[in-house]
Design a protein around this motif. Structure first.
Motif, PDB file in Angstrom:
ATOM      1  N   THR A   2       0.820  -0.756   0.163  1.00  0.00           N
ATOM      2  CA  THR A   2       0.042   0.003  -0.439  1.00  0.00           C
ATOM      3  C   THR A   2       0.597   1.058  -0.149  1.00  0.00           C
ATOM      4  N   TYR A   3       2.046   1.352   1.110  1.00  0.00           N
ATOM      5  CA  TYR A   3       2.782   2.390   1.309  1.00  0.00           C
ATOM      6  C   TYR A   3       3.966   2.001   0.358  1.00  0.00           C
ATOM      7  N   GLN A   4       4.491   2.238  -0.863  1.00  0.00           N
ATOM      8  CA  GLN A   4       5.354   1.921  -1.944  1.00  0.00           C
ATOM      9  C   GLN A   4       6.676   2.756  -1.322  1.00  0.00           C
ATOM     10  N   GLN A   5       7.729   2.485  -1.467  1.00  0.00           N
ATOM     11  CA  GLN A   5       9.113   3.086  -1.305  1.00  0.00           C
ATOM     12  C   GLN A   5       9.297   4.830  -1.418  1.00  0.00           C
ATOM     13  N   GLN A   6       9.767   5.801  -0.512  1.00  0.00           N
ATOM     14  CA  GLN A   6       9.350   6.526  -0.788  1.00  0.00           C
ATOM     15  C   GLN A   6      10.929   7.411  -0.294  1.00  0.00           C
ATOM     16  N   ASN A   7      12.010   7.680  -1.249  1.00  0.00           N
ATOM     17  CA  ASN A   7      13.318   8.146  -0.996  1.00  0.00           C
ATOM     18  C   ASN A   7      13.358   9.363  -0.609  1.00  0.00           C
ATOM     19  N   ALA A   8      14.272  10.476  -0.002  1.00  0.00           N
ATOM     20  CA  ALA A   8      14.704  11.628  -0.126  1.00  0.00           C
ATOM     21  C   ALA A   8      16.492  12.256  -0.498  1.00  0.00           C
ATOM     22  N   GLY A   9      16.216  13.407  -0.368  1.00  0.00           N
ATOM     23  CA  GLY A   9      17.583  13.896  -0.003  1.00  0.00           C
ATOM     24  C   GLY A   9      17.782  14.262   0.628  1.00  0.00           C
ATOM     25  N   MET A  10      18.766  14.728   1.342  1.00  0.00           N
ATOM     26  CA  MET A  10      19.363  15.120   2.831  1.00  0.00           C
ATOM     27  C   MET A  10      19.942  16.068   3.368  1.00  0.00           C
ATOM     28  N   PHE A  11      19.931  17.141   3.642  1.00  0.00           N
ATOM     29  CA  PHE A  11      21.341  17.765   3.486  1.00  0.00           C
ATOM     30  C   PHE A  11      21.887  18.043   5.047  1.00  0.00           C
ATOM     31  N   VAL A  12      23.049  17.003   5.796  1.00  0.00           N
ATOM     32  CA  VAL A  12      23.234  17.271   7.181  1.00  0.00           C
ATOM     33  C   VAL A  12      24.636  18.219   8.040  1.00  0.00           C
ATOM     34  N   TYR A  13      24.567  18.711   8.468  1.00  0.00           N
ATOM     35  CA  TYR A  13      25.604  18.712   9.036  1.00  0.00           C
ATOM     36  C   TYR A  13      26.361  18.329  10.134  1.00  0.00           C
ATOM     37  N   VAL A  14      27.284  18.150  10.173  1.00  0.00           N
ATOM     38  CA  VAL A  14      28.805  17.165  10.734  1.00  0.00           C
ATOM     39  C   VAL A  14      29.571  17.838  11.199  1.00  0.00           C
ATOM     40  N   GLU A  15      30.126  16.684  12.347  1.00  0.00           N
ATOM     41  CA  GLU A  15      31.383  17.552  12.723  1.00  0.00           C
ATOM     42  C   GLU A  15      32.672  16.840  11.914  1.00  0.00           C
ATOM     43  N   SER A  16      32.640  15.932  10.929  1.00  0.00           N
ATOM     44  CA  SER A  16      33.806  15.339  10.384  1.00  0.00           C
ATOM     45  C   SER A  16      33.272  14.790   9.204  1.00  0.00           C
ATOM     46  N   CYS A  17      33.387  15.837   7.723  1.00  0.00           N
ATOM     47  CA  CYS A  17      32.900  15.269   6.298  1.00  0.00           C
ATOM     48  C   CYS A  17      33.603  14.065   6.069  1.00  0.00           C
ATOM     49  N   ASP A  18      35.052  14.158   6.168  1.00  0.00           N
ATOM     50  CA  ASP A  18      35.435  12.714   5.602  1.00  0.00           C
ATOM     51  C   ASP A  18      34.965  11.754   6.872  1.00  0.00           C
TER      52      ASP A  18
END
Length: 126
Positions: free
Chosen positions: A68-84
């Motif tokens: 009934t509820y098919q997969q729905q994804n998103a793009g998210m922007f997240v701040y972190v302490e260390s990108c690497d």
């Protein structure tokens, strides 16, 4: 405009994802982003009807995909302490690289697609 009361630990806008294997999504976000599980209710013993995680004060809501509820994804922007470091944790936990870490005008940033189909733009300020 009327004032609304938003419950504590929630924001006016929050992503709501429908993912395949929501339990593993929780584990991925905990390992990679340090997420904490806020709430979870099961549809049955194997699937999540509704769950919420928190990443540094931001709530993401999600559920297991169904017929009934098919997969729905998103793009998210997240701040972190260390990108690497976060980028590498994501790759070590099954994510695919979209963009390796690089200095951008807005900070050090990278992109990954998690094993559940979501895109994460991982950034730390320079």
């Amino acid at each position: 405009m009327a004032t609304i009361n938003i419950p504590e630990n929630y924001q006016a806008v929050m992503p709501y994802l429908i993912v395949k294997n929501a339990a593993e999504f929780i584990q991925f976000t905990q390992t990679v982003f340090g997420a904490t599980e806020q709430f979870k209710t099961m549809r049955d013993e194997h699937t999540i009807m509704h769950a919420e995680i928190n990443i540094n004060g931001s709530t993401i809501m999600f559920a297991d995909a169904t017929d009934t509820y098919q997969q729905q994804n998103a793009g998210m922007f997240v701040y972190v302490e260390s990108c690497d470091d976060t980028y590498q944790k994501a790759l070590d936990n099954g994510a695919e690289s979209i963009m390796p870490p690089a200095d951008q005008p807005y900070g050090r940033s990278a992109g990954v697609k998690d094993p559940f189909g979501n895109t994460w733009w991982i950034t730390n300020l320079l």
